[in-house]
Design a protein around this motif. Structure first.
Motif, PDB file in Angstrom:
ATOM      1  N   ASN A   1      51.115 124.800 -46.334  1.00  0.00           N
ATOM      2  CA  ASN A   1      50.321 125.985 -45.980  1.00  0.00           C
ATOM      3  C   ASN A   1      51.087 126.922 -45.047  1.00  0.00           C
ATOM      4  OD1 ASN A   1      47.462 125.352 -47.034  1.00  0.00           O
ATOM      5  ND2 ASN A   1      48.055 123.458 -45.985  1.00  0.00           N
TER       6      ASN A   1
ATOM      7  N   GLU B   1      49.791 117.764 -50.700  1.00  0.00           N
ATOM      8  CA  GLU B   1      49.653 118.865 -49.737  1.00  0.00           C
ATOM      9  C   GLU B   1      49.775 118.315 -48.325  1.00  0.00           C
ATOM     10  OE1 GLU B   1      45.973 121.159 -49.776  1.00  0.00           O
ATOM     11  OE2 GLU B   1      46.745 122.543 -48.256  1.00  0.00           O
TER      12      GLU B   1
ATOM     13  N   ASP C   1      45.719 130.211 -52.185  1.00  0.00           N
ATOM     14  CA  ASP C   1      44.781 129.190 -51.712  1.00  0.00           C
ATOM     15  C   ASP C   1      43.402 129.820 -51.501  1.00  0.00           C
ATOM     16  OD1 ASP C   1      43.912 126.763 -50.676  1.00  0.00           O
ATOM     17  OD2 ASP C   1      45.297 126.755 -48.988  1.00  0.00           O
TER      18      ASP C   1
ATOM     19  N   GLU D   1      51.542 127.606 -49.976  1.00  0.00           N
ATOM     20  CA  GLU D   1      50.157 128.043 -50.163  1.00  0.00           C
ATOM     21  C   GLU D   1      49.843 129.190 -49.213  1.00  0.00           C
ATOM     22  OE1 GLU D   1      47.301 124.880 -50.157  1.00  0.00           O
ATOM     23  OE2 GLU D   1      48.269 123.887 -51.867  1.00  0.00           O
TER      24      GLU D   1
HETATM   25 CA    CA Z   1      45.900 124.667 -48.594  1.00  0.00          CA
END
Ligand code: CA
Ligand code: C2E
Ligand code: CA
Ligand code: CA
Length: 276
Positions: free
Chosen positions: A117, A58, A179, A149
């Motif tokens: 994200n 991530e 998420d 996400e």
């Molecule tokens: Ca995240």
């Protein structure tokens, strides 16, 4: 009248406390941060509970301001959303992450996924899907290895626009994850309405599950629900071996947290990944 004006200005100035002065100077510092190359990315591995291999990383944004030091993303991302610069920063960050993870894929980890994200504000940008498509094309990154996400907040803020964007993103071939699952009020409804691939159980539940029976039940139920819906289950913020063992037993597919790996700079990550 002039005198009164000046007095009220002085009054206003005096009323600004240290906190708001700080956020005002932070706001002006962040306006230039992208051009000054003050942002960077770190990558936290997500480990497959079966094979124990890192399946994904991530990307997490970092801001180091020479004047203010390191500011956490929970603090500066809202500032970027307010001043309208989140789009520019996110476009830079996505390309940087695709480029860096592509390098790792070419260095012997061909199936390594990138989790990235997206903020709610980005969904209001009608060019979002086209920007992502262009970034994938330009970097030669396999869309199936990109995992976007999204939070519940992102999806419920403007459900129609979000649904349309998610359909277009699905057509690009990217993966979609929900998420911070469990922190909103309509999480379960979202699972039925949006075409998701994975669900990430929020770390607040993971952190309390050993001592708090309610949190444990929520983790267990969320994992079961996701599995029954055919979704991949991810646990984030896993800090100790007891949590890890319990999550494995509950059938979580991927584990992310300090117990296994902290976020690392791209070069550190390259060294940390065992040669394939
Ligand atoms: Ca995240
Ligand atoms: P998130 O998406 O839920 O990211 C996970 C956060 O948990 C990260 O915090 C990570 O460093 C932290 N974490 C990882 N392992 C552990 C652990 O074992 N225990 C605990 N307590 N925490 C752990 P971080 O990097 O401070 O990021 C905070 C939030 O800022 C992220 O939460 C995400 O919402 C946002 N964010 C970060 N980077 C980006 C970005 O590039 N774009 C957008 N839109 N948001 C971002
Ligand atoms: Ca999260
Ligand atoms: Ca979070």
């Amino acid at each position: 009248a002039k005198e009164a004006g000046r007095n009220s200005f002085r009054f206003f100035e005096a009323a600004l406390d240290a906190g708001s002065m700080r956020s005002l100077t932070l706001e002006s510092a962040i306006g230039e941060a992208l051009e000054r190359r003050e942002f960077s990315l770190v990558y936290q591995p997500l480990i497959d509970t079966r094979s124990q291999a890192p399946l994904a990383v991530e990307a997490l944004l970092r801001w180091h301001s020479p004047r203010h030091g390191s500011i956490p993303p929970d603090h500066f991302i809202p500032l970027l959303e307010e001043n309208g610069r989140i789009g520019d920063v996110a476009r830079w960050a996505l390309r940087e992450a695709l480029r860096q993870v592509r390098t790792l894929q070419e260095a012997g980890h061909p199936r390594l996924r990138l989790a990235f994200n997206l903020s709610g504000r980005q969904f209001r940008d009608p060019g979002l899907v086209q920007d992502i498509r262009a970034a994938l094309d330009d970097t030669g990154f396999d869309p199936r290895l990109l995992d976007l996400e999204l939070t519940e907040h992102t999806l419920t803020d403007n459900p129609e626009a979000a649904a349309a964007a998610l359909r277009a993103l699905r057509q690009l071939g990217v993966r979609l994850s929900l998420d911070d699952f469990g922190t909103g009020y309509s999480s379960i409804a979202l699972l039925a309405h949006f075409p998701l691939h994975s669900l990430k159980i929020d770390r607040s539940f993971i952190q309390h599950m050993e001592r708090d029976q309610q949190a444990a039940i929520i983790v267990r139920s969320s994992a079961g629900l996701a599995r029954n819906l055919g979704l991949e289950v991810i646990a984030e913020g896993v800090e100790n071996l007891a949590q890890l063992a319990l999550l494995q037993e509950l059938g979580c597919h991927l584990i992310q947290g300090q117990v296994l790996a902290r976020p690392l700079a791209a070069d550190e990550l390259g060294r940390a990944l065992a040669p394939a």
